[in-house]
Design a protein around this motif. Sequence first.
Motif, PDB file in Angstrom:
ATOM      1  N   THR A 151      41.871  34.914  34.629  1.00  0.00           N
ATOM      2  CA  THR A 151      40.932  36.067  35.515  1.00  0.00           C
ATOM      3  C   THR A 151      39.645  37.030  34.823  1.00  0.00           C
ATOM      4  N   GLU A 155      46.674  38.812  41.760  1.00  0.00           N
ATOM      5  CA  GLU A 155      47.356  38.878  40.961  1.00  0.00           C
ATOM      6  C   GLU A 155      48.419  40.132  41.255  1.00  0.00           C
ATOM      7  N   THR A 193      48.539  36.004  37.766  1.00  0.00           N
ATOM      8  CA  THR A 193      47.456  35.815  38.555  1.00  0.00           C
ATOM      9  C   THR A 193      48.727  34.659  39.583  1.00  0.00           C
ATOM     10  N   ASP A 217      42.037  32.818  41.597  1.00  0.00           N
ATOM     11  CA  ASP A 217      40.933  33.608  41.015  1.00  0.00           C
ATOM     12  C   ASP A 217      39.554  32.938  41.966  1.00  0.00           C
TER      13      ASP A 217
HETATM   14 MG    MG Z   1      45.363  34.681  36.006  1.00  0.00          MG
END
Ligand code: MG
Length: 198
Positions: free
Chosen positions: A33, A48, A71, A75
């Motif tokens: 991320t 998230e 996550t 992303d």
């Molecule tokens: Mg992540």
Amino acid sequence: MGSALSSDPAYLPATVRRAAKILITGHFAVGKTTFVRTLSEIEPLRTEEVMTQAGELVDDLAGVPGKKTTTVAIDFGRRTLSDSLVLYLFGTSGQDRFVHLWESYAQGALGALVLVDPRRLADSFDMMARLEEMALPHAVAVNHFDGAPRYSDDELRQALDLLPDTPLVTCDARDRASSVRAVIELVDHLLDHLRELV
Ligand SMILES: [Mg+2]
Ligand SMILES: Nc1nc2c(ncn2[C@@H]2O[C@H](COP(=O)(O)OP(=O)(O)OP(=O)(O)O)[C@@H](O)[C@H]2O)c(=O)[nH]1
């Protein structure tokens, strides 16, 4: 009007003709991320969620004590790499329990950049095996964490069982220049791979 649009980073330059989907992947808490956020020229989309006590036994936070979220899907970011090429960056979830998302992650992806934490090389084995199995071209970027052991390239290649032509670079996911360098290594590798196919 045209110049206002071209100076707004939300818009792609009119010269961009090619787009490539690239996965930013790796095991839990390796910095995926962070990498997408560092590299993206647009505000990244993030999924998230706060980690709870329920995940305490599986979420190994050794070395990343400040990490509070994980996550849970993807992303998404964008990076224009040249006048004509834009990369769409898809950061995967590092959680084993989201492994079923891999078919969607890989759909249409040209390749993957695998982030590796040198303090926990063994955590990368499953990911390396998955990419081999899927025949997804990839490059490996060793993400810098303070106090991590420094291995030679040979040691890393051996430990991760890399093919001789798999690029291996180091980066710091918090640093834009080194993250750009890592992704360029991947793109060069993908271009070589595509040339071999034609
Ligand atoms: Mg992540
Ligand atoms: N020292 C150092 N810390 C980093 C680096 N990259 C990420 N971090 C930190 O490591 C932690 C984990 O980063 P994330 O980017 O959330 O990792 P992730 O791989 O997306 O994690 P999951 O999605 O939960 O698998 C964060 O606290 C980051 O600030 C790095 O290059 N060096």
